[in-house]
Design a protein around this motif. Sequence first.
Motif, PDB file in Angstrom:
ATOM      1  N   ILE A  14       0.854  -1.191   0.000  1.00  0.00           N
ATOM      2  CA  ILE A  14       0.000   0.000   0.000  1.00  0.00           C
ATOM      3  C   ILE A  14       0.889   1.240   0.000  1.00  0.00           C
ATOM      4  O   ILE A  14       1.780   1.374   0.829  1.00  0.00           O
ATOM      5  CB  ILE A  14      -0.954  -0.003   1.202  1.00  0.00           C
ATOM      6  N   VAL A  15       0.633   2.132  -0.966  1.00  0.00           N
ATOM      7  CA  VAL A  15       1.449   3.342  -1.115  1.00  0.00           C
ATOM      8  C   VAL A  15       0.640   4.619  -0.900  1.00  0.00           C
ATOM      9  O   VAL A  15       1.119   5.701  -1.221  1.00  0.00           O
ATOM     10  CB  VAL A  15       2.156   3.380  -2.499  1.00  0.00           C
ATOM     11  N   VAL A  16      -0.567   4.478  -0.373  1.00  0.00           N
ATOM     12  CA  VAL A  16      -1.394   5.644  -0.072  1.00  0.00           C
ATOM     13  C   VAL A  16      -1.694   5.639   1.426  1.00  0.00           C
ATOM     14  O   VAL A  16      -1.589   4.612   2.087  1.00  0.00           O
ATOM     15  CB  VAL A  16      -2.716   5.656  -0.877  1.00  0.00           C
ATOM     16  N   VAL A  17      -2.065   6.785   1.947  1.00  0.00           N
ATOM     17  CA  VAL A  17      -2.417   6.888   3.367  1.00  0.00           C
ATOM     18  C   VAL A  17      -3.901   6.547   3.494  1.00  0.00           C
ATOM     19  O   VAL A  17      -4.768   7.289   3.031  1.00  0.00           O
ATOM     20  CB  VAL A  17      -2.127   8.304   3.903  1.00  0.00           C
ATOM     21  N   GLY A  18      -4.157   5.397   4.114  1.00  0.00           N
ATOM     22  CA  GLY A  18      -5.524   4.897   4.232  1.00  0.00           C
ATOM     23  C   GLY A  18      -6.478   5.859   4.897  1.00  0.00           C
ATOM     24  O   GLY A  18      -7.609   6.049   4.440  1.00  0.00           O
ATOM     25  N   SER A  19      -6.042   6.482   5.969  1.00  0.00           N
ATOM     26  CA  SER A  19      -6.929   7.403   6.693  1.00  0.00           C
ATOM     27  C   SER A  19      -7.293   8.609   5.839  1.00  0.00           C
ATOM     28  O   SER A  19      -8.414   9.125   5.925  1.00  0.00           O
ATOM     29  CB  SER A  19      -6.287   7.864   8.005  1.00  0.00           C
ATOM     30  N   LYS A  20      -6.375   9.045   4.984  1.00  0.00           N
ATOM     31  CA  LYS A  20      -6.651  10.193   4.114  1.00  0.00           C
ATOM     32  C   LYS A  20      -7.640   9.814   3.012  1.00  0.00           C
ATOM     33  O   LYS A  20      -8.524  10.609   2.656  1.00  0.00           O
ATOM     34  CB  LYS A  20      -5.364  10.742   3.500  1.00  0.00           C
ATOM     35  N   VAL A  21      -7.501   8.610   2.476  1.00  0.00           N
ATOM     36  CA  VAL A  21      -8.448   8.129   1.464  1.00  0.00           C
ATOM     37  C   VAL A  21      -9.841   8.067   2.085  1.00  0.00           C
ATOM     38  O   VAL A  21     -10.823   8.553   1.505  1.00  0.00           O
ATOM     39  CB  VAL A  21      -8.035   6.737   0.921  1.00  0.00           C
ATOM     40  N   ASP A  23     -10.926   9.703   4.670  1.00  0.00           N
ATOM     41  CA  ASP A  23     -11.396  11.058   4.973  1.00  0.00           C
ATOM     42  C   ASP A  23     -12.054  11.711   3.760  1.00  0.00           C
ATOM     43  O   ASP A  23     -13.076  12.384   3.887  1.00  0.00           O
ATOM     44  CB  ASP A  23     -10.244  11.945   5.462  1.00  0.00           C
ATOM     45  N   VAL A  24     -11.457  11.520   2.591  1.00  0.00           N
ATOM     46  CA  VAL A  24     -12.023  12.096   1.362  1.00  0.00           C
ATOM     47  C   VAL A  24     -13.402  11.511   1.093  1.00  0.00           C
ATOM     48  O   VAL A  24     -14.355  12.236   0.791  1.00  0.00           O
ATOM     49  CB  VAL A  24     -11.081  11.855   0.155  1.00  0.00           C
ATOM     50  N   SER A  32     -16.688   3.940   3.246  1.00  0.00           N
ATOM     51  CA  SER A  32     -15.723   3.243   2.388  1.00  0.00           C
ATOM     52  C   SER A  32     -15.695   1.757   2.719  1.00  0.00           C
ATOM     53  O   SER A  32     -15.773   1.359   3.878  1.00  0.00           O
ATOM     54  CB  SER A  32     -14.327   3.849   2.540  1.00  0.00           C
ATOM     55  N   ASP A  33     -15.572   0.966   1.688  1.00  0.00           N
ATOM     56  CA  ASP A  33     -15.454  -0.477   1.798  1.00  0.00           C
ATOM     57  C   ASP A  33     -14.071  -0.813   2.365  1.00  0.00           C
ATOM     58  O   ASP A  33     -13.114  -0.056   2.185  1.00  0.00           O
ATOM     59  CB  ASP A  33     -15.626  -1.095   0.401  1.00  0.00           C
ATOM     60  N   GLY A  34     -13.943  -1.946   2.992  1.00  0.00           N
ATOM     61  CA  GLY A  34     -12.676  -2.356   3.573  1.00  0.00           C
ATOM     62  C   GLY A  34     -11.561  -2.551   2.566  1.00  0.00           C
ATOM     63  O   GLY A  34     -10.383  -2.477   2.913  1.00  0.00           O
ATOM     64  N   GLU A  35     -11.901  -2.802   1.320  1.00  0.00           N
ATOM     65  CA  GLU A  35     -10.890  -3.041   0.281  1.00  0.00           C
ATOM     66  C   GLU A  35     -10.581  -1.801  -0.548  1.00  0.00           C
ATOM     67  O   GLU A  35      -9.779  -1.860  -1.475  1.00  0.00           O
ATOM     68  CB  GLU A  35     -11.356  -4.177  -0.629  1.00  0.00           C
ATOM     69  N   ALA A  39      -7.461  -0.956  -3.306  1.00  0.00           N
ATOM     70  CA  ALA A  39      -7.824  -0.693  -4.703  1.00  0.00           C
ATOM     71  C   ALA A  39      -7.254   0.636  -5.185  1.00  0.00           C
ATOM     72  O   ALA A  39      -6.746   0.733  -6.303  1.00  0.00           O
ATOM     73  CB  ALA A  39      -9.347  -0.713  -4.864  1.00  0.00           C
ATOM     74  N   VAL A  40      -7.317   1.660  -4.340  1.00  0.00           N
ATOM     75  CA  VAL A  40      -6.747   2.967  -4.698  1.00  0.00           C
ATOM     76  C   VAL A  40      -5.233   2.834  -4.862  1.00  0.00           C
ATOM     77  O   VAL A  40      -4.646   3.337  -5.819  1.00  0.00           O
ATOM     78  CB  VAL A  40      -7.100   4.043  -3.638  1.00  0.00           C
ATOM     79  N   SER A  41      -4.615   2.121  -3.955  1.00  0.00           N
ATOM     80  CA  SER A  41      -3.172   1.912  -4.028  1.00  0.00           C
ATOM     81  C   SER A  41      -2.789   1.158  -5.306  1.00  0.00           C
ATOM     82  O   SER A  41      -1.789   1.482  -5.951  1.00  0.00           O
ATOM     83  CB  SER A  41      -2.697   1.141  -2.798  1.00  0.00           C
ATOM     84  N   ASP A  42      -3.584   0.151  -5.688  1.00  0.00           N
ATOM     85  CA  ASP A  42      -3.321  -0.588  -6.924  1.00  0.00           C
ATOM     86  C   ASP A  42      -3.392   0.332  -8.142  1.00  0.00           C
ATOM     87  O   ASP A  42      -2.584   0.221  -9.064  1.00  0.00           O
ATOM     88  CB  ASP A  42      -4.306  -1.751  -7.089  1.00  0.00           C
ATOM     89  N   LYS A  43      -4.351   1.251  -8.148  1.00  0.00           N
ATOM     90  CA  LYS A  43      -4.466   2.222  -9.244  1.00  0.00           C
ATOM     91  C   LYS A  43      -3.236   3.124  -9.293  1.00  0.00           C
ATOM     92  O   LYS A  43      -2.726   3.428 -10.370  1.00  0.00           O
ATOM     93  CB  LYS A  43      -5.733   3.082  -9.096  1.00  0.00           C
ATOM     94  N   VAL A  44      -2.755   3.536  -8.129  1.00  0.00           N
ATOM     95  CA  VAL A  44      -1.553   4.377  -8.069  1.00  0.00           C
ATOM     96  C   VAL A  44      -0.360   3.596  -8.619  1.00  0.00           C
ATOM     97  O   VAL A  44       0.437   4.134  -9.394  1.00  0.00           O
ATOM     98  CB  VAL A  44      -1.292   4.882  -6.634  1.00  0.00           C
ATOM     99  N   HIS A  45      -0.234   2.323  -8.231  1.00  0.00           N
ATOM    100  CA  HIS A  45       0.835   1.485  -8.774  1.00  0.00           C
ATOM    101  C   HIS A  45       0.767   1.434 -10.298  1.00  0.00           C
ATOM    102  O   HIS A  45       1.789   1.570 -10.981  1.00  0.00           O
ATOM    103  CB  HIS A  45       0.743   0.059  -8.216  1.00  0.00           C
ATOM    104  N   ASP A  46      -0.442   1.224 -10.840  1.00  0.00           N
ATOM    105  CA  ASP A  46      -0.620   1.164 -12.297  1.00  0.00           C
ATOM    106  C   ASP A  46      -0.183   2.472 -12.958  1.00  0.00           C
ATOM    107  O   ASP A  46       0.498   2.460 -13.988  1.00  0.00           O
ATOM    108  CB  ASP A  46      -2.085   0.868 -12.651  1.00  0.00           C
ATOM    109  N   MET A  47      -0.588   3.593 -12.362  1.00  0.00           N
ATOM    110  CA  MET A  47      -0.213   4.898 -12.914  1.00  0.00           C
ATOM    111  C   MET A  47       1.296   5.089 -12.892  1.00  0.00           C
ATOM    112  O   MET A  47       1.881   5.579 -13.860  1.00  0.00           O
ATOM    113  CB  MET A  47      -0.894   6.019 -12.118  1.00  0.00           C
ATOM    114  N   LEU A  48       1.929   4.699 -11.791  1.00  0.00           N
ATOM    115  CA  LEU A  48       3.375   4.866 -11.673  1.00  0.00           C
ATOM    116  C   LEU A  48       4.127   3.964 -12.644  1.00  0.00           C
ATOM    117  O   LEU A  48       5.127   4.379 -13.245  1.00  0.00           O
ATOM    118  CB  LEU A  48       3.819   4.597 -10.237  1.00  0.00           C
ATOM    119  N   GLU A  49       3.643   2.734 -12.821  1.00  0.00           N
ATOM    120  CA  GLU A  49       4.278   1.829 -13.780  1.00  0.00           C
ATOM    121  C   GLU A  49       4.202   2.393 -15.193  1.00  0.00           C
ATOM    122  O   GLU A  49       5.173   2.335 -15.950  1.00  0.00           O
ATOM    123  CB  GLU A  49       3.626   0.443 -13.717  1.00  0.00           C
ATOM    124  N   ALA A  50       3.064   2.968 -15.556  1.00  0.00           N
ATOM    125  CA  ALA A  50       2.912   3.582 -16.878  1.00  0.00           C
ATOM    126  C   ALA A  50       3.830   4.798 -17.016  1.00  0.00           C
ATOM    127  O   ALA A  50       4.443   5.012 -18.076  1.00  0.00           O
ATOM    128  CB  ALA A  50       1.459   3.983 -17.116  1.00  0.00           C
TER     129      ALA A  50
END
Length: 68
Positions: A14-21, A23-24, A32-35, A39-50
């Motif tokens: 996980i590369v995002v701050v869970g509490s901040k996600v 909070d938004v 927010s769902d437990g997962e 899921a947000v972190s996975d999207k960030v990983h995808d963006m960074l890989e691209a």
Amino acid sequence: MAKKKTAKKKAREIVVVGSKVKDVVRSAGYRSDGELVQAVSDKVHDMLEAAIKRAEANKRGTVRPYDL
């Protein structure tokens, strides 16, 4: 009877701050769902890989904001 294989992706770090996600989402009046954080972190990983691939394609060793 053959067992069904499920193609489950290995969880990434996980590369995002869970509490901040959360909070938004909460500030928008939703729960927010437990997962969600994973899921947000996975999207960030995808963006960074691209972005990394784009920097490589442009023969740069630095990933810049416009690579996103």
